[in-house]
Scaffold this motif. Sequence first.
Motif, PDB file in Angstrom:
ATOM      1  N   LYS A 134      57.847  22.105  21.255  1.00 25.94           N
ATOM      2  CA  LYS A 134      57.986  23.703  20.303  1.00 25.94           C
ATOM      3  C   LYS A 134      56.839  24.486  20.914  1.00 25.94           C
ATOM      4  O   LYS A 134      57.136  26.024  21.431  1.00 25.94           O
ATOM      5  CB  LYS A 134      57.666  23.449  19.004  1.00 25.94           C
ATOM      6  N   THR A 135      55.913  24.298  21.156  1.00 25.07           N
ATOM      7  CA  THR A 135      54.729  25.265  21.397  1.00 25.07           C
ATOM      8  C   THR A 135      54.839  25.862  22.905  1.00 25.07           C
ATOM      9  O   THR A 135      55.070  27.290  23.234  1.00 25.07           O
ATOM     10  CB  THR A 135      53.364  24.732  21.482  1.00 25.07           C
ATOM     11  N   THR A 136      55.307  25.011  23.820  1.00 29.35           N
ATOM     12  CA  THR A 136      55.694  25.383  25.198  1.00 29.35           C
ATOM     13  C   THR A 136      56.788  26.353  25.141  1.00 29.35           C
ATOM     14  O   THR A 136      56.807  27.338  25.669  1.00 29.35           O
ATOM     15  CB  THR A 136      56.080  24.089  26.093  1.00 29.35           C
ATOM     16  N   ALA A 157      51.578  29.207  13.303  1.00 30.52           N
ATOM     17  CA  ALA A 157      51.911  28.592  12.019  1.00 30.52           C
ATOM     18  C   ALA A 157      51.752  27.075  12.024  1.00 30.52           C
ATOM     19  O   ALA A 157      51.928  26.665  11.113  1.00 30.52           O
ATOM     20  CB  ALA A 157      53.148  28.992  11.284  1.00 30.52           C
ATOM     21  N   ASP A 158      51.451  26.393  13.303  1.00 32.80           N
ATOM     22  CA  ASP A 158      51.061  24.989  13.185  1.00 32.80           C
ATOM     23  C   ASP A 158      49.610  24.803  12.903  1.00 32.80           C
ATOM     24  O   ASP A 158      48.852  24.850  13.769  1.00 32.80           O
ATOM     25  CB  ASP A 158      51.480  24.320  14.557  1.00 32.80           C
ATOM     26  N   THR A 159      49.249  25.075  11.666  1.00 33.75           N
ATOM     27  CA  THR A 159      48.068  24.976  11.174  1.00 33.75           C
ATOM     28  C   THR A 159      47.299  23.686  11.114  1.00 33.75           C
ATOM     29  O   THR A 159      46.218  23.400  10.683  1.00 33.75           O
ATOM     30  CB  THR A 159      47.517  25.901  10.009  1.00 33.75           C
ATOM     31  N   PHE A 160      48.127  22.676  11.207  1.00 38.81           N
ATOM     32  CA  PHE A 160      47.989  21.260  10.856  1.00 38.81           C
ATOM     33  C   PHE A 160      47.043  20.546  11.862  1.00 38.81           C
ATOM     34  O   PHE A 160      45.959  19.780  11.419  1.00 38.81           O
ATOM     35  CB  PHE A 160      49.270  20.447  10.803  1.00 38.81           C
ATOM     36  N   ARG A 161      47.370  20.862  12.944  1.00 37.68           N
ATOM     37  CA  ARG A 161      46.445  20.379  14.271  1.00 37.68           C
ATOM     38  C   ARG A 161      45.693  21.381  14.768  1.00 37.68           C
ATOM     39  O   ARG A 161      45.926  22.527  14.940  1.00 37.68           O
ATOM     40  CB  ARG A 161      47.407  19.763  15.307  1.00 37.68           C
ATOM     41  N   ALA A 162      44.480  21.190  14.901  1.00 40.11           N
ATOM     42  CA  ALA A 162      43.303  22.224  15.037  1.00 40.11           C
ATOM     43  C   ALA A 162      43.607  22.792  16.554  1.00 40.11           C
ATOM     44  O   ALA A 162      43.325  23.856  16.764  1.00 40.11           O
ATOM     45  CB  ALA A 162      41.764  21.481  15.094  1.00 40.11           C
ATOM     46  N   ASP A 166      44.825  26.923  19.844  1.00 42.08           N
ATOM     47  CA  ASP A 166      44.249  27.274  21.196  1.00 42.08           C
ATOM     48  C   ASP A 166      45.423  26.997  22.064  1.00 42.08           C
ATOM     49  O   ASP A 166      45.413  27.722  23.164  1.00 42.08           O
ATOM     50  CB  ASP A 166      43.100  25.930  21.407  1.00 42.08           C
ATOM     51  N   GLN A 167      46.239  26.047  22.117  1.00 35.89           N
ATOM     52  CA  GLN A 167      47.127  25.583  23.093  1.00 35.89           C
ATOM     53  C   GLN A 167      48.226  27.069  23.022  1.00 35.89           C
ATOM     54  O   GLN A 167      48.647  27.623  24.130  1.00 35.89           O
ATOM     55  CB  GLN A 167      47.908  24.423  22.739  1.00 35.89           C
ATOM     56  N   LEU A 168      48.457  27.677  21.841  1.00 31.43           N
ATOM     57  CA  LEU A 168      49.437  28.680  21.689  1.00 31.43           C
ATOM     58  C   LEU A 168      48.783  29.772  22.433  1.00 31.43           C
ATOM     59  O   LEU A 168      49.337  30.696  22.889  1.00 31.43           O
ATOM     60  CB  LEU A 168      49.726  29.048  20.373  1.00 31.43           C
ATOM     61  N   VAL A 209      57.794  32.296  15.783  1.00 33.72           N
ATOM     62  CA  VAL A 209      57.018  31.365  14.905  1.00 33.72           C
ATOM     63  C   VAL A 209      56.887  29.986  15.251  1.00 33.72           C
ATOM     64  O   VAL A 209      57.861  29.270  15.382  1.00 33.72           O
ATOM     65  CB  VAL A 209      57.311  31.409  13.583  1.00 33.72           C
ATOM     66  N   ASP A 210      55.615  29.565  15.688  1.00 32.17           N
ATOM     67  CA  ASP A 210      55.588  28.099  16.255  1.00 32.17           C
ATOM     68  C   ASP A 210      55.035  27.453  14.952  1.00 32.17           C
ATOM     69  O   ASP A 210      54.185  27.834  14.025  1.00 32.17           O
ATOM     70  CB  ASP A 210      54.139  27.959  17.143  1.00 32.17           C
ATOM     71  N   THR A 211      55.754  26.300  14.482  1.00 29.25           N
ATOM     72  CA  THR A 211      55.471  25.367  13.340  1.00 29.25           C
ATOM     73  C   THR A 211      55.068  23.981  13.775  1.00 29.25           C
ATOM     74  O   THR A 211      55.019  23.412  14.908  1.00 29.25           O
ATOM     75  CB  THR A 211      56.649  25.357  12.576  1.00 29.25           C
TER      76      THR A 211
HETATM   77 MG   LIG Z   1      52.996  22.360  19.417  1.00 24.00          MG
END
Ligand SMILES: [Mg+2]
Length: 322
Positions: A134-136, A157-162, A166-168, A209-211
Motif C-alpha cells: 500500500k505505502t509503496t 492515515a496508517d497511524t497504527f504502526r509508528a 516515516d516510510q511514507l 490516502v495511505d491506510t
Molecule cells: Mg504501509
Amino acid sequence: VNDQANCEPDRAGGRTSLLERFKRAVASTRESLSLQLNSIFAARREIDPESLDSLQEALITADIGVRASFEVIERVRRRLGREPGGADQLKQMIKSELRAILEMAERNRRPEAPPPPSAKPYIIMVVGVNGVGKTTTVGKLAHLIRGEGRQVIICAADTFRAAAADQLAIWAERAQVQLIGQRPGADPSAVLFDAIAAARARNADALIVDTAGRLHTKSNLMRELEKMRRVASREVPGAPHEVLLVIDAVTGQNGLEQAKHFAQAARVTGLVLTKLDGTAKGGIAIAIAKELGIPIRYIGTGEHIEDLLEFSAETYVESLFD
Ligand SMILES: [Mg+2]
Ligand SMILES: Nc1nc2c(ncn2[C@@H]2O[C@H](COP(=O)(O)OP(=O)(O)O)[C@@H](O)[C@H]2O)c(=O)[nH]1
C-alpha cells in the motif's frame, strides 16, 4: 494517463514501450507458459481434447485460476468445433477469451466523468492487508499523477504502526509531494480531515490516502475505513472517488481469498496488483478479474518509484504470450 507517462527512458536514450514494460514484469510467467505450450504442441500436430486438458493445466499453473481456466478452455473447445485450426489460431483464441474475462471486470468501472470543481481534491483511498504494498503504491501513484502535471498531497492515515508515517515520508520526498500526518495513534479520520483541509488550502488536485492494513481486530479496521469514507464524503462531494484495494501477486490464490472479504467490506472501486515482477504466477490478474469482478487499475512491477503501470487488458494478455 497518457502513453508517454507509461514509458520510461531506457539506456539507449529511447523510450521503453508499455508492452516492453509489461513483458518485463511477467517475464518468468511468460517463459513458464511458453515452455508448457511448446511441449504440448511438440507432441502432436493436431489439437485434440487431450491437448486442451494439458493447456488448462498450464493456465492453472500460471495462477489464472481454476474457474477462469475452465471457462477459457470450454469456450475454446466450442470455437474449435466451428473453426478448427492449428496452434497459432488456438493461441489467438485463448488470448481473446482471457481478454474477455478482464474486460468483463472492466465494465464495472465507474464512468470517468470529470469531477466538478467542487469535487476537488479527487480523493483516492488505498486499502489492503499488511505488507501487500500500500505505502509503496501511494508513493508511486503520487509520482505518476504529479507527472501528469497535477498537484498531489498524500495523507498518512496508517497511524497504527509508528514506522508507517516515516516510510511514507520517504516516499513523499521521492515523489516531491507534500505529506500530511499526525502523531502515531491519532485518529485516522482526523488525519484525513486535516489532509483535506490542507489540500483545499493549496488547491491540490488529488489527495492519496495511505491506510492501515491491520488493527486490533478486523471489524475495527472496517469500521475505521467506513468512518474515513464518511469524513471524505462529508467534505468533498462524491468522495472517496476511488478506493483502491492492493493485492500482492506473490500470495496468489490465498491473497485472492483475503481480497474477497476486503472488497466486500470496504466498497472497493479498483484494484492494484503489486509485485508482479516477483512471481512466475503472473496470470493471477485473470483469476482476480474473474473472482472479484472489479477492474484492475494499476500493476506494481518493482520497488522503484517508476514501477507502477496503468493496467491494460490487451497489453497484459499480449505480454503473457508474446
Ligand atoms: Mg504501509
Ligand atoms: N518487487 C516488488 N516489491 C514491492 C512492490 N510493491 C511493494 N513492494 C515491496 O513490498 C514490501 C511491503 O510494501 P509496503 O508498501 O510497506 O506494504 P504495506 O504494508 O501494504 O504498506 C516492501 O518491501 C516493498 O518494497 C512491487 O510492485 N514489486
